[in-house]
Design a protein around this motif. Structure first.
Motif, PDB file in Angstrom:
ATOM      1  N   GLU A 141       0.804  -1.223   0.000  1.00  0.00           N
ATOM      2  CA  GLU A 141       0.000   0.000   0.000  1.00  0.00           C
ATOM      3  C   GLU A 141       0.842   1.281   0.000  1.00  0.00           C
ATOM      4  OE1 GLU A 141      -3.618   0.983   2.767  1.00  0.00           O
ATOM      5  OE2 GLU A 141      -3.775  -1.021   1.864  1.00  0.00           O
ATOM      6  N   ASP A 142       1.954   1.265   0.755  1.00  0.00           N
ATOM      7  CA  ASP A 142       2.762   2.495   0.802  1.00  0.00           C
ATOM      8  C   ASP A 142       3.372   2.802  -0.565  1.00  0.00           C
ATOM      9  OD1 ASP A 142       4.306   0.192   1.150  1.00  0.00           O
ATOM     10  OD2 ASP A 142       5.919   1.284   2.147  1.00  0.00           O
ATOM     11  N   GLN A 143       3.662   1.768  -1.342  1.00  0.00           N
ATOM     12  CA  GLN A 143       4.199   2.016  -2.693  1.00  0.00           C
ATOM     13  C   GLN A 143       3.106   2.512  -3.639  1.00  0.00           C
ATOM     14  OE1 GLN A 143       6.674  -1.180  -4.208  1.00  0.00           O
ATOM     15  NE2 GLN A 143       7.746  -1.385  -2.264  1.00  0.00           N
ATOM     16  N   GLN A 144       1.891   2.004  -3.461  1.00  0.00           N
ATOM     17  CA  GLN A 144       0.763   2.498  -4.259  1.00  0.00           C
ATOM     18  C   GLN A 144       0.584   3.996  -4.007  1.00  0.00           C
ATOM     19  OE1 GLN A 144      -2.896   0.289  -3.822  1.00  0.00           O
ATOM     20  NE2 GLN A 144      -1.891  -1.695  -4.029  1.00  0.00           N
ATOM     21  N   THR A 145       0.653   4.370  -2.731  1.00  0.00           N
ATOM     22  CA  THR A 145       0.499   5.784  -2.372  1.00  0.00           C
ATOM     23  C   THR A 145       1.635   6.608  -2.971  1.00  0.00           C
ATOM     24  OG1 THR A 145      -0.511   5.070  -0.310  1.00  0.00           O
ATOM     25  CG2 THR A 145       0.220   7.361  -0.403  1.00  0.00           C
ATOM     26  N   ALA A 146       2.857   6.102  -2.876  1.00  0.00           N
ATOM     27  CA  ALA A 146       4.016   6.828  -3.414  1.00  0.00           C
ATOM     28  C   ALA A 146       3.862   7.043  -4.921  1.00  0.00           C
ATOM     29  CB  ALA A 146       5.300   6.050  -3.125  1.00  0.00           C
ATOM     30  N   LEU A 147       3.366   6.016  -5.621  1.00  0.00           N
ATOM     31  CA  LEU A 147       3.189   6.107  -7.074  1.00  0.00           C
ATOM     32  C   LEU A 147       2.141   7.174  -7.410  1.00  0.00           C
ATOM     33  CD1 LEU A 147       4.332   4.422  -9.536  1.00  0.00           C
ATOM     34  CD2 LEU A 147       2.117   3.291  -9.569  1.00  0.00           C
ATOM     35  N   MET A 148       1.029   7.158  -6.695  1.00  0.00           N
ATOM     36  CA  MET A 148      -0.036   8.127  -6.943  1.00  0.00           C
ATOM     37  C   MET A 148       0.412   9.559  -6.636  1.00  0.00           C
ATOM     38  SD  MET A 148      -2.570   6.938  -8.359  1.00  0.00           S
ATOM     39  CE  MET A 148      -3.434   5.449  -8.775  1.00  0.00           C
ATOM     40  N   GLU A 149       1.188   9.699  -5.567  1.00  0.00           N
ATOM     41  CA  GLU A 149       1.661  11.051  -5.217  1.00  0.00           C
ATOM     42  C   GLU A 149       2.666  11.554  -6.253  1.00  0.00           C
ATOM     43  OE1 GLU A 149       0.861  10.799  -0.406  1.00  0.00           O
ATOM     44  OE2 GLU A 149       2.958  10.875  -1.114  1.00  0.00           O
ATOM     45  N   ALA A 150       3.544  10.671  -6.697  1.00  0.00           N
ATOM     46  CA  ALA A 150       4.518  11.074  -7.729  1.00  0.00           C
ATOM     47  C   ALA A 150       3.794  11.403  -9.032  1.00  0.00           C
ATOM     48  CB  ALA A 150       5.541   9.963  -7.949  1.00  0.00           C
ATOM     49  N   ALA A 151       2.706  10.687  -9.316  1.00  0.00           N
ATOM     50  CA  ALA A 151       1.926  10.946 -10.536  1.00  0.00           C
ATOM     51  C   ALA A 151       1.265  12.317 -10.476  1.00  0.00           C
ATOM     52  CB  ALA A 151       0.876   9.851 -10.729  1.00  0.00           C
ATOM     53  N   ALA A 152       0.689  12.645  -9.327  1.00  0.00           N
ATOM     54  CA  ALA A 152       0.039  13.954  -9.190  1.00  0.00           C
ATOM     55  C   ALA A 152       1.070  15.070  -9.356  1.00  0.00           C
ATOM     56  CB  ALA A 152      -0.658  14.046  -7.832  1.00  0.00           C
ATOM     57  N   ALA A 153       2.258  14.863  -8.795  1.00  0.00           N
ATOM     58  CA  ALA A 153       3.321  15.865  -8.930  1.00  0.00           C
ATOM     59  C   ALA A 153       3.771  15.969 -10.389  1.00  0.00           C
ATOM     60  CB  ALA A 153       4.506  15.501  -8.035  1.00  0.00           C
ATOM     61  N   ALA A 154       3.851  14.824 -11.081  1.00  0.00           N
ATOM     62  CA  ALA A 154       4.284  14.822 -12.492  1.00  0.00           C
ATOM     63  C   ALA A 154       3.252  15.523 -13.368  1.00  0.00           C
ATOM     64  CB  ALA A 154       4.500  13.384 -12.975  1.00  0.00           C
ATOM     65  N   GLU A 155       1.976  15.356 -13.038  1.00  0.00           N
ATOM     66  CA  GLU A 155       0.939  16.024 -13.833  1.00  0.00           C
ATOM     67  C   GLU A 155       1.084  17.545 -13.692  1.00  0.00           C
ATOM     68  OE1 GLU A 155      -2.787  14.347 -14.937  1.00  0.00           O
ATOM     69  OE2 GLU A 155      -3.893  15.891 -13.883  1.00  0.00           O
ATOM     70  N   ALA A 156       1.202  18.026 -12.460  1.00  0.00           N
ATOM     71  CA  ALA A 156       1.330  19.472 -12.235  1.00  0.00           C
ATOM     72  C   ALA A 156       2.605  20.007 -12.897  1.00  0.00           C
ATOM     73  CB  ALA A 156       1.338  19.761 -10.743  1.00  0.00           C
ATOM     74  N   ARG A 157       3.711  19.307 -12.704  1.00  0.00           N
ATOM     75  CA  ARG A 157       4.998  19.741 -13.273  1.00  0.00           C
ATOM     76  C   ARG A 157       4.951  19.716 -14.801  1.00  0.00           C
ATOM     77  NH1 ARG A 157       8.064  16.111 -10.610  1.00  0.00           N
ATOM     78  NH2 ARG A 157       7.797  14.618 -12.298  1.00  0.00           N
ATOM     79  N   GLY A 158       4.342  18.669 -15.363  1.00  0.00           N
ATOM     80  CA  GLY A 158       4.272  18.522 -16.814  1.00  0.00           C
ATOM     81  C   GLY A 158       3.485  19.651 -17.484  1.00  0.00           C
ATOM     82  N   TRP A 159       2.380  20.046 -16.882  1.00  0.00           N
ATOM     83  CA  TRP A 159       1.593  21.143 -17.467  1.00  0.00           C
ATOM     84  C   TRP A 159       2.410  22.430 -17.465  1.00  0.00           C
ATOM     85  CZ3 TRP A 159      -3.719  21.474 -19.260  1.00  0.00           C
ATOM     86  CH2 TRP A 159      -4.336  20.219 -19.360  1.00  0.00           C
ATOM     87  N   GLU A 160       3.182  22.640 -16.395  1.00  0.00           N
ATOM     88  CA  GLU A 160       4.023  23.848 -16.350  1.00  0.00           C
ATOM     89  C   GLU A 160       5.140  23.777 -17.384  1.00  0.00           C
ATOM     90  OE1 GLU A 160       5.380  24.451 -12.321  1.00  0.00           O
ATOM     91  OE2 GLU A 160       3.304  24.743 -11.646  1.00  0.00           O
ATOM     92  N   MET A 161       5.769  22.617 -17.493  1.00  0.00           N
ATOM     93  CA  MET A 161       6.848  22.454 -18.484  1.00  0.00           C
ATOM     94  C   MET A 161       6.306  22.726 -19.883  1.00  0.00           C
ATOM     95  SD  MET A 161       8.532  18.855 -17.181  1.00  0.00           S
ATOM     96  CE  MET A 161      10.187  18.812 -17.859  1.00  0.00           C
ATOM     97  N   SER A 162       5.114  22.184 -20.162  1.00  0.00           N
ATOM     98  CA  SER A 162       4.509  22.319 -21.476  1.00  0.00           C
ATOM     99  C   SER A 162       4.262  23.783 -21.815  1.00  0.00           C
ATOM    100  CB  SER A 162       3.195  21.524 -21.499  1.00  0.00           C
ATOM    101  OG  SER A 162       2.542  21.670 -22.731  1.00  0.00           O
ATOM    102  N   GLU A 163       3.677  24.493 -20.858  1.00  0.00           N
ATOM    103  CA  GLU A 163       3.358  25.901 -21.104  1.00  0.00           C
ATOM    104  C   GLU A 163       4.634  26.704 -21.332  1.00  0.00           C
ATOM    105  OE1 GLU A 163       0.422  27.413 -18.409  1.00  0.00           O
ATOM    106  OE2 GLU A 163       0.184  29.267 -19.580  1.00  0.00           O
TER     107      GLU A 163
END
Ligand code: PCA
Length: 326
Positions: free
Chosen positions: A246-268
């Motif tokens: 479970e802790d790895q599932q949480t880590a993956l989801m948190e890293a994904a949310a961070a990647a989504e936010a970072r990716g939109w900024e990089m794109s812009e």
């Protein structure tokens, strides 16, 4: 063996049994685009974040540029568990369901705010369709706006008739057809060869892909139409995800949310920097003539209407949610 040694051996064996979660999980991640592309760089950062958050217990190796599975194979490879995680251009799934290509309709959402509202409106349907195939969506990041690359300036859209056009999904194919051009599907990594060998002589893509393919070597005009922002999605095989502690599932989801936010900024940020790079390398960056802008807008209207017809109730629901958010 003495009794105490036997006890020790037993204790060691029991400890090993009790700690299966400590075993390291190594995941291979196929992606379609090259290492210099910001999507790939964002994914590398995502993999680093996951490694760090799990003390190296979940170790994702990125295989970029279609080196493990080609772009057309990645989704099925992850669905079948041949790879646990992967990335694709979402609209490549348009043949499965029109919902997947909402982000590739010209001028429906042609800025970051609109693209974000459209993603919020379509995400639940996309998530559900992927879940039905045993895939869990992790995140999505748009490419910068799609603009036109030509070998010479075109002000009269009639001059596009018969031009061979590089397409990357069914929407770009349809757009080419509506403008009288002749589309051919070419992966991003094959763009330079396709132009060099004369298979194509025009394309619509982001300034990012223009720069990564060194578009100035084979085109000279960048018509800044910024017509839509197609997205890449990262997803995981649901069984593989659920097999993680479970802790790895949480880590993956948190890293994904961070990647989504970072990716939109990089794109812009790339929109301006990579357009400037095209100009620095000698391309003329121009605005479309009124006639060309009108022809593109009309094609966009036709494509919106046809998409709504194909997508039925799901399409209507997405557009209603999108309009309500604006
Ligand atoms: N680059 C990808 C998809 C959209 C984009 O900007 C490509 O040209 O294939």
């Amino acid at each position: 063996m003495t009794l105490s040694l036997r006890r020790l051996a037993l204790a060691t064996a029991l400890t090993a049994l009790a700690l299966p979660a400590a075993a390291q999980t190594a995941w291979d991640m196929p992606t379609p685009y090259g290492d210099t592309v910001f999507h790939t760089q964002n994914i590398s950062q995502f993999a680093n974040d996951v490694r760090e958050a799990t003390d190296g217990q979940l170790d994702i190796t990125v295989h970029s540029a279609g080196s493990l599975f080609g772009h057309p194979e990645i989704k099925d490879a992850v669905r079948r568990g041949l790879a646990p995680i992967g990335e694709i251009l979402l609209s490549r799934l348009a043949n499965e369901n029109p919902v997947f290509e909402a982000d590739s309709i010209p001028f429906l959402a042609d800025g970051y705010e609109d693209a974000s509202a459209l993603w919020a409106a379509s995400r639940p349907a996309v998530e559900q369709l992927l879940a039905d195939q045993g895939l869990t969506l992790l995140y999505a990041v748009p490419w910068p706006g799609q603009s036109l690359y030509l070998t010479e300036e075109v002000t009269d859209p009639a001059a596009l008739q018969g031009v061979s056009f590089r397409a990357y999904n069914t929407a770009t194919e349809q757009l080419a057809n509506l403008l009288g051009m002749v589309p051919t599907q070419v992966e991003a990594g094959d763009i330079p060869t396709a132009f060099a060998t004369g298979r194509v002589s025009a394309m619509m893509t982001s300034p990012s892909t223009g720069v990564s393919s060194q578009a100035w070597d084979f085109t000279s005009v960048f018509v800044d139409v910024n017509a839509w922002l197609p997205k890449n999605v990262v997803f995981v095989n649901t069984d593989a995800f659920e097999a993680l502690p479970e802790d790895q599932q949480t880590a993956l989801m948190e890293a994904a949310a961070a990647a989504e936010a970072r990716g939109w900024e990089m794109s812009e940020a790339e929109t301006a920097t990579q357009t400037a790079a095209l100009a620095d390398n000698g391309m003329s960056v121009v605005q479309p003539s009124d006639a060309l802008a009108t022809a593109l807008a009309e094609a966009g209207e036709t494509m919106t209407a046809e998409w709504l017809e194909r997508a039925g109730a799901a399409g209507t629901a997405i557009l209603e949610a999108y309009e309500a958010a604006q």
